[in-house]
Write a protein that holds these residues in place. Structure first.
Motif, PDB file in Angstrom:
ATOM      1  N   VAL A  54      -7.317  -7.917  -0.475  1.00 47.06           N
ATOM      2  CA  VAL A  54      -6.938  -6.611   0.070  1.00 47.06           C
ATOM      3  C   VAL A  54      -8.108  -6.027   0.861  1.00 47.06           C
ATOM      4  CG1 VAL A  54      -6.073  -4.308  -0.455  1.00 47.06           C
ATOM      5  CG2 VAL A  54      -5.372  -6.258  -1.867  1.00 47.06           C
ATOM      6  N   TYR A  55      -9.325  -6.185   0.319  1.00 44.81           N
ATOM      7  CA  TYR A  55     -10.511  -5.685   1.023  1.00 44.81           C
ATOM      8  C   TYR A  55     -10.704  -6.387   2.363  1.00 44.81           C
ATOM      9  CZ  TYR A  55     -12.548  -2.620  -2.521  1.00 44.81           C
ATOM     10  OH  TYR A  55     -12.792  -1.568  -3.378  1.00 44.81           O
ATOM     11  N   LEU A  75      -7.321   1.983   3.806  1.00 42.89           N
ATOM     12  CA  LEU A  75      -6.047   1.699   3.141  1.00 42.89           C
ATOM     13  C   LEU A  75      -5.095   2.884   3.269  1.00 42.89           C
ATOM     14  CD1 LEU A  75      -4.781  -0.528   1.222  1.00 42.89           C
ATOM     15  CD2 LEU A  75      -5.553   0.920  -0.655  1.00 42.89           C
ATOM     16  N   ALA A 130       0.831  -1.205   0.000  1.00 42.11           N
ATOM     17  CA  ALA A 130       0.000   0.000   0.000  1.00 42.11           C
ATOM     18  C   ALA A 130       0.866   1.254   0.000  1.00 42.11           C
ATOM     19  CB  ALA A 130      -0.922  -0.001   1.216  1.00 42.11           C
ATOM     20  N   ARG A 176     -11.209   2.347   0.933  1.00 37.78           N
ATOM     21  CA  ARG A 176     -10.022   3.051   0.451  1.00 37.78           C
ATOM     22  C   ARG A 176      -9.466   3.949   1.545  1.00 37.78           C
ATOM     23  NH1 ARG A 176      -7.217   6.786  -2.479  1.00 37.78           N
ATOM     24  NH2 ARG A 176      -8.464   8.468  -1.615  1.00 37.78           N
ATOM     25  N   HIS A 196      -7.438  -0.304  -4.130  1.00 38.31           N
ATOM     26  CA  HIS A 196      -7.197  -1.683  -3.707  1.00 38.31           C
ATOM     27  C   HIS A 196      -6.575  -2.498  -4.844  1.00 38.31           C
ATOM     28  CE1 HIS A 196      -9.896  -0.455  -0.486  1.00 38.31           C
ATOM     29  NE2 HIS A 196      -9.608  -1.566   0.174  1.00 38.31           N
ATOM     30  N   VAL A 198      -8.093  -8.801  -5.445  1.00 34.42           N
ATOM     31  CA  VAL A 198      -8.560  -7.537  -4.876  1.00 34.42           C
ATOM     32  C   VAL A 198      -9.366  -7.794  -3.606  1.00 34.42           C
ATOM     33  CG1 VAL A 198      -9.999  -5.504  -5.284  1.00 34.42           C
ATOM     34  CG2 VAL A 198      -8.565  -6.400  -7.125  1.00 34.42           C
TER      35      VAL A 198
END
Length: 206
Positions: free
Chosen positions: A52-53, A62, A24, A59, A38, A49
Motif C-alpha cells: 500500500v505504501y 491515501l 481505501a 497517510r 495503510h 502494508v
C-alpha cells in the motif's frame, strides 16, 4: 499434508492502484477519514502494508486519493445536469438529486466518505471541501438565474439561499437511505426538495 497457500494474483500497476483505491474508500467509510491507515487498506486488499505504501507514500496521500474520488463523483453528479442549457431548472435539479440518491444505493462507501468529509470542520481537508462546495453552489446559482430569466423561477428567489437549501438536502437523502427509508419515500422527498428550494409549484398529479 500441508496445503499450499493460494498464489496472489499479480495485477498490473494500474489495476493494483485501482484496487487499493477502492479499498481505501471502503476503509475511510468504515474507520473515518481522520483514522484510516495503510493497515486498514492492506487488510481489505489482502496485500502487505508495504504494498500500500508503494502506491500511497503517506497517510495524507491515501486520504487525498479517496477524497479526490468523492470530488469527482460530486462534480459528475452536478455539472453534467447543470450544463443542460435547454432543460428546465426543475428537471436539472431533479436529475442531480436522483443521481445522488442512486449513488447511495450503488456506491454507499463513497457517500459515507462524503458525509464524513462534509462534517470535518476541524480537519486539514475542510478548506478543500469548502472549495468543492462553492464550485457546486456556483453551478446551482447559475442554473437558478437562468430559470429566473426564463420565467420558470420567481424573480424574487435569492440564488445563494436556494443553492444552499438544495445542497443541504443531499445530506437528508443520504441519511434517509442509510436509515432504511424506502425508494418511494426518498423520491417523494426529492420532489419536495426541488420544489421547496426553488419555490416551484407542485407538478400536476404529484
Amino acid at each position: 499434508m500441508k496445503q499450499a497457500k493460494p498464489r496472489q494474483i499479480r495485477l498490473s500497476p494500474e489495476r493494483r492502484r485501482a484496487q487499493l483505491l477502492e479499498c481505501a474508500i471502503a476503509a475511510c467509510a468504515q474507520h473515518g477519514v481522520a483514522r484510516v491507515t495503510h493497515s486498514h487498506v492492506a487488510k481489505r486488499a489482502g496485500v502487505s502494508v508495504s504494498a500500500v505504501y508503494a502506491y500511497f507514500r503517506t497517510r495524507k496521500d491515501l486520504v487525498t486519493a479517496a477524497l479526490s474520488e468523492v470530488e469527482t463523483f460530486l462534480g459528475d453528479c452536478v455539472f453534467a445536469a447543470m450544463a443542460e442549457q435547454h432543460a428546465s431548472a426543475r428537471s436539472r435539479f431533479l436529475r442531480v438529486a436522483q443521481t445522488f440518491a442512486a449513488a447511495t444505493r450503488d456506491t454507499p462507501d463513497l457517500l459515507k466518505v462524503w458525509l464524513d468529509w462534509s462534517t470535518g470542520v476541524e480537519s486539514e481537508h475542510w478548506p478543500w471541501y469548502q472549495e468543492v462546495l462553492e464550485n457546486i453552489h456556483k453551478a446551482y446559482r447559475k442554473a437558478i438565474s437562468q430559470g429566473k430569466r426564463s420565467g420558470e423561477i420567481d424573480s424574487s428567489l435569492p440564488p445563494t439561499m436556494a443553492a444552499r437549501l438544495f445542497s443541504g438536502g443531499g445530506h437528508t437523502i443520504a441519511l434517509m437511505h442509510f436509515a432504511g427509508s424506502s425508494k418511494k419515500d426518498i423520491d417523494k422527498f426529492i420532489n419536495h426538495l426541488v420544489e421547496g428550494s426553488l419555490n416551484l409549484p407542485p407538478r400536476a398529479g404529484a
